[in-house]
Design an enzyme around this catalytic site. Structure first.
Site, PDB file in Angstrom:
ATOM      1  N   ASP A 178       0.859  -1.179   0.000  1.00  0.00           N
ATOM      2  CA  ASP A 178       0.000   0.000   0.000  1.00  0.00           C
ATOM      3  C   ASP A 178       0.900   1.236   0.000  1.00  0.00           C
ATOM      4  OD1 ASP A 178      -1.874   2.007   0.419  1.00  0.00           O
ATOM      5  OD2 ASP A 178      -2.220   1.483   2.529  1.00  0.00           O
ATOM      6  N   THR A 204       2.419   9.311   2.722  1.00  0.00           N
ATOM      7  CA  THR A 204       3.407   9.433   3.787  1.00  0.00           C
ATOM      8  C   THR A 204       4.211   8.162   3.986  1.00  0.00           C
ATOM      9  OG1 THR A 204       1.955  10.992   4.935  1.00  0.00           O
ATOM     10  CG2 THR A 204       3.753  10.044   6.202  1.00  0.00           C
ATOM     11  N   GLN A 205       3.536   7.006   3.888  1.00  0.00           N
ATOM     12  CA  GLN A 205       4.203   5.746   4.176  1.00  0.00           C
ATOM     13  C   GLN A 205       3.883   4.670   3.152  1.00  0.00           C
ATOM     14  OE1 GLN A 205       3.069   4.716   8.255  1.00  0.00           O
ATOM     15  NE2 GLN A 205       5.042   5.458   8.981  1.00  0.00           N
ATOM     16  N   GLY A 219      -9.744   6.682  -5.148  1.00  0.00           N
ATOM     17  CA  GLY A 219      -8.403   6.298  -4.734  1.00  0.00           C
ATOM     18  C   GLY A 219      -8.285   4.793  -4.569  1.00  0.00           C
ATOM     19  N   ALA A 220      -7.159   4.241  -5.010  1.00  0.00           N
ATOM     20  CA  ALA A 220      -6.959   2.794  -4.928  1.00  0.00           C
ATOM     21  C   ALA A 220      -7.040   2.296  -3.496  1.00  0.00           C
ATOM     22  CB  ALA A 220      -5.612   2.428  -5.544  1.00  0.00           C
ATOM     23  N   ASP A 221      -6.580   3.099  -2.547  1.00  0.00           N
ATOM     24  CA  ASP A 221      -6.631   2.684  -1.140  1.00  0.00           C
ATOM     25  C   ASP A 221      -8.068   2.615  -0.635  1.00  0.00           C
ATOM     26  OD1 ASP A 221      -6.824   5.467  -1.428  1.00  0.00           O
ATOM     27  OD2 ASP A 221      -5.792   5.890   0.460  1.00  0.00           O
ATOM     28  N   ASP A 273     -10.796   5.829   7.274  1.00  0.00           N
ATOM     29  CA  ASP A 273      -9.353   5.611   7.132  1.00  0.00           C
ATOM     30  C   ASP A 273      -8.637   6.876   7.591  1.00  0.00           C
ATOM     31  OD1 ASP A 273      -6.748   5.045   6.424  1.00  0.00           O
ATOM     32  OD2 ASP A 273      -7.253   4.219   4.474  1.00  0.00           O
TER      33      ASP A 273
END
Length: 256
Positions: free
Chosen positions: A6, A10-11, A107-109, A130
């Site tokens: 993922d 930021t990460q 968004g894919a997330d 989220d």
């Protein structure tokens, strides 16, 4: 074994699954401009340090909200694992009915988290919150319809906006304050960050409950790096830190 990745603003968060169970999680800072070799070497070293040989990875699934890294990520998977990754995007099999004006904008997330939520609570009206770089609040019906939701600045982004956009307000530790009425500048900022975010989420949940579910209480799931900050708020029925990674694993099954 399955490798799920993922790529957030930021990460980079990753997980390794064996027999549908997650056996390893890891994360690192997202750096724009990272090369495919840097990504590939990092991923192989993480696996090696945890006793996993790269040859054990049979499938890879990725979701990314950083388009500039997509090519490097795909190239790293091919070069260092010999696998073409499944990239979460509009058009793949998700098990969802995307009720969005333009599904390519999702968004894919958000899609991956919705897939994960349906796998956990299929047949239930669900709201997914989220709490990451941005905070997203998404609505999925018991029929598997993804209706959309809201996107607002994440709590760390709000803090950065205050400290960088003003002359005197400092950067503060992001914590749940002992009381809402702050008696110092630091406490006042912490109160605004925490309760401002909490109030926004509560209002959106209330509105979605009426708009989408005719007042019937949905199951509310939290995920993301700041989810546990609100663990005792009473808003969430469950906190699932690996929800997006779980969704990636399931997407692989649907598209195999």
């Amino acid at each position: 074994m399955i490798l799920a990745l993922d790529i957030g603003n930021t990460q980079l968060s990753g997980g390794v699954y064996k027999d549908d169970s997650i056996t390893l999680t890891f994360r690192c800072a997202t750096t724009k401009g990272t090369s495919s070799d840097e990504l590939g070497i990092f991923l192989r070293s993480v696996l090696r340090e945890n006793g996993i040989d790269a040859s054990e990875i049979k499938q890879i699934a990725c979701c990314s909200v950083v388009p500039s890294l997509n090519y490097a990520l795909t190239s790293a998977c091919v070069k260092y694992f010999g696998k073409e990754p499944l990239m979460i995007r509009s058009g793949i099999k998700t098990g969802l009915k995307l009720r969005y004006a333009n599904p390519k904008e999702i968004g894919a997330d958000r899609i991956a988290a919705a897939i994960g939520a349906v796998s956990l609570h299929g047949g239930e009206n669900t709201i997914v919150v989220d709490l990451g770089t941005a905070t997203t609040v998404d609505v999925i019906t018991k029929a598997g319809e993804y209706l959309g939701g809201a996107i607002l600045p994440g709590i760390a982004m709000k803090m950065h906006a205050l400290s960088s956009g003003t002359a005197q307000l400092p950067t503060v530790e992001i914590v749940k304050p002992e009381k809402a009425c702050g008696s110092s500048t630091v406490q006042a900022i912490q109160s605004g960050l925490y309760y401002g975010t909490l109030g926004s989420i509560r209002e959106l949940i209330a509105r979605y409950t009426e708009e989408a579910f005719a007042g019937a209480k949905p199951t509310v799931i939290a995920t993301g790096g700041f989810a546990y900050l609100f663990e005792k708020s009473g808003l969430f029925d469950a906190i699932k830190p690996q929800l997006v990674l779980d969704g990636l694993r399931i997407a692989l099954t649907l598209n195999s």
